[in-house]
Scaffold this motif. Structure first.
Motif, PDB file in Angstrom:
ATOM      1  N   THR A  57       1.216  -1.077   0.248  1.00 13.65           N
ATOM      2  CA  THR A  57      -0.236   0.023  -0.332  1.00 13.65           C
ATOM      3  C   THR A  57       0.644   0.981  -0.173  1.00 13.65           C
ATOM      4  N   ASP A  58       0.854   2.521  -1.486  1.00 12.91           N
ATOM      5  CA  ASP A  58       1.659   3.819  -1.170  1.00 12.91           C
ATOM      6  C   ASP A  58       1.178   4.818   0.507  1.00 12.91           C
ATOM      7  N   ASN A  62      -2.962   3.494  -2.088  1.00  7.19           N
ATOM      8  CA  ASN A  62      -2.957   2.996  -3.138  1.00  7.19           C
ATOM      9  C   ASN A  62      -3.200   1.702  -3.118  1.00  7.19           C
ATOM     10  N   ILE A  64      -1.379  -2.100  -4.283  1.00  4.41           N
ATOM     11  CA  ILE A  64      -0.556  -2.292  -5.615  1.00  4.41           C
ATOM     12  C   ILE A  64      -0.135  -3.386  -6.094  1.00  4.41           C
ATOM     13  N   THR A  66       3.037  -5.676  -7.891  1.00  2.00           N
ATOM     14  CA  THR A  66       3.452  -6.004  -8.694  1.00  2.00           C
ATOM     15  C   THR A  66       4.013  -7.394  -9.276  1.00  2.00           C
ATOM     16  N   MET A  78       1.593   0.452 -15.795  1.00  2.00           N
ATOM     17  CA  MET A  78       0.511   0.045 -14.922  1.00  2.00           C
ATOM     18  C   MET A  78      -0.848  -0.123 -15.361  1.00  2.00           C
ATOM     19  N   VAL A 122      -2.636  -1.563 -10.299  1.00  2.00           N
ATOM     20  CA  VAL A 122      -3.241  -0.707  -8.844  1.00  2.00           C
ATOM     21  C   VAL A 122      -5.101  -0.604  -8.669  1.00  2.00           C
TER      22      VAL A 122
END
Length: 408
Positions: A57-58, A62, A64, A66, A78, A122
């Protein structure tokens, strides 16, 4: 159904699973910062991990997933959308885009296709208008344009700053992300253009700018039974004429390009059956992909609000002013080529609704794909999109990702 590499069955199962996470008796309700939203996020994070994605979680909240590329420093392609909903209406809106992005990652993994670029999936935080009265909180944060004063907004004793922390973010360290080389979002159309024309996909050329214009008309209150009809300054009568003219003006402008204007809020005072209204307030929601056309419309409203019956005065105030966003021409060309290879019909479109893509376009080339909505219904329980349409859109996104990664 065409021979696709993505799995339509997996897409349908994922959408069904998220639809089941809803407030009791309210299909389909999973609002940002609610227990149901948190539950949905747990499901999505687990699905990301099962697909072999690393999960974080940024700072902006958000979620995400990867998949690392083979060339360090090549940057990130993205894909994504949002999983939060409006009340009583979010089975496909946003959700389809998150699920499709996940399915692209799964398809690449199961076929052993390695990308040079990192691939990020995302789920943006709070794309819909949240309980804090603001929207696109996560994508604004990723783009580095979320107003810092928003963090002090409160709902039921909790600030937005604390709410972002509660979903795993760190709102004090927001900065624009610099590694994204391209961003793509699939979304349901929320209109009738694709269904009505029998077209598979819409390639979004622009996201309309949105103006909110408040008009207040002031007249003179009086007794409804004793004030002669020719001696009145009825604010409601003047407002009714204005609303009619707004609708007609927007209709004329729509014939020259995408344009809408809606009086979505309307109130009068004092609000008694036996009193002539002395005040009318209306709020106009106007949308256009053409900034010059929008500015001209605002001028038209100001001029029209100055032409009122005797005894009525008007005041116009611009409540909010959001510019239109053009999507990336190069990405649209790649999407069109991918659609042709897949055998999907497509047409250019303007989005009259706002999306996270509008903010991602500030930091990277960005574009959107629309899939048809049944009867154009959205933000309601009847919202529906055929799963085959979503899967076809997913295949086009996958094809575009491969082309982008190869530099084609």
């Amino acid at each position: 159904m065409r021979n696709l590499r993505v799995s339509a069955d997996r897409i349908a199962a994922d959408i069904d699973a998220l639809a089941a996470i809803t407030d009791p008796g309210r299909p389909w309700t999973r609002r940002a910062f609610s227990p149901r939203f948190d539950e949905g996020r747990v499901w999505i994070a687990d699905a990301f991990r099962r697909a072999g994605l690393s999960v974080e979680t940024d700072a902006s909240g958000n979620l995400i997933g990867t998949r690392a590329g083979t060339v360090p420093g090549a940057g990130t392609i993205m894909l994504g959308s949002h999983s939060d909903t409006v009340p009583d209406g979010g089975r496909f809106d946003g959700v389809a885009g998150v699920v499709v992005a996940l399915e692209v990652a799964r398809m690449l993994a199961e076929r052993g296709i390695a990308l040079r670029h990192d691939l990020a999936v995302v789920d943006f935080l709070a794309e819909e208008v949240s309980v804090f009265g603001v929207s696109c909180i996560g994508s604004r944060g990723m783009a580095g344009v979320r107003p810092v004063e928003w963090l002090t907004r409160e709902h039921e004793g909790r600030t937005l700053e604390q709410a972002v922390r509660d979903v795993g973010g760190d709102p004090t360290t927001v900065a624009p992300r610099t590694d994204v080389r391209a961003f793509l979002e699939l979304h349901i159309e929320q209109g009738t253009v694709l269904e009505g024309s029998g077209t598979d996909l819409g390639l979004v050329t622009a996201i309309a700018g949105i103006e909110r214009i408040e008009v207040v008309l002031t007249g003179q209150a009086g007794h409804a039974g004793t004030t002669p009809m020719d001696r009145r300054a009825d604010a409601l009568v003047a407002a009714a004429g204005l609303v009619t003219d707004i609708d007609a003006e927007a209709g004329a402008r729509a014939s020259r390009g995408h344009f809408t204007a809606t009086v979505g809020e309307f109130s009068i005072e004092p609000g008694a059956a036996n009193v002539i209204p002395n005040r009318a307030r209306l709020l106009i929601d106007a949308r256009s992909a053409d900034r010059a056309a929008m500015e001209d419309f605002v001028t038209w409203v100001e001029t029209r609000a100055g032409r009122l019956p005797e005894g009525i005065s008007g005041a116009v105030r611009l409540v909010s002013d959001n510019y239109p966003t053009r999507t990336d021409a190069g990405l649209l060309t790649r999407l069109a080529a991918a659609a042709d290879r897949v055998g999907a019909t497509h047409r250019p479109m303007v989005s009259g609704a706002g999306h996270d893509t509008a903010f991602m376009a500030r930091i990277a080339p960005a574009a959107m794909v629309f899939v048809p909505s049944r009867d154009g219904r959205s933000h309601c329980a009847e919202e529906f999109t055929e799963n085959d349409s979503i899967a076809l859109g997913a295949e086009v996104l996958a094809e575009t990702v491969l082309a982008l990664d190869a530099g084609e």
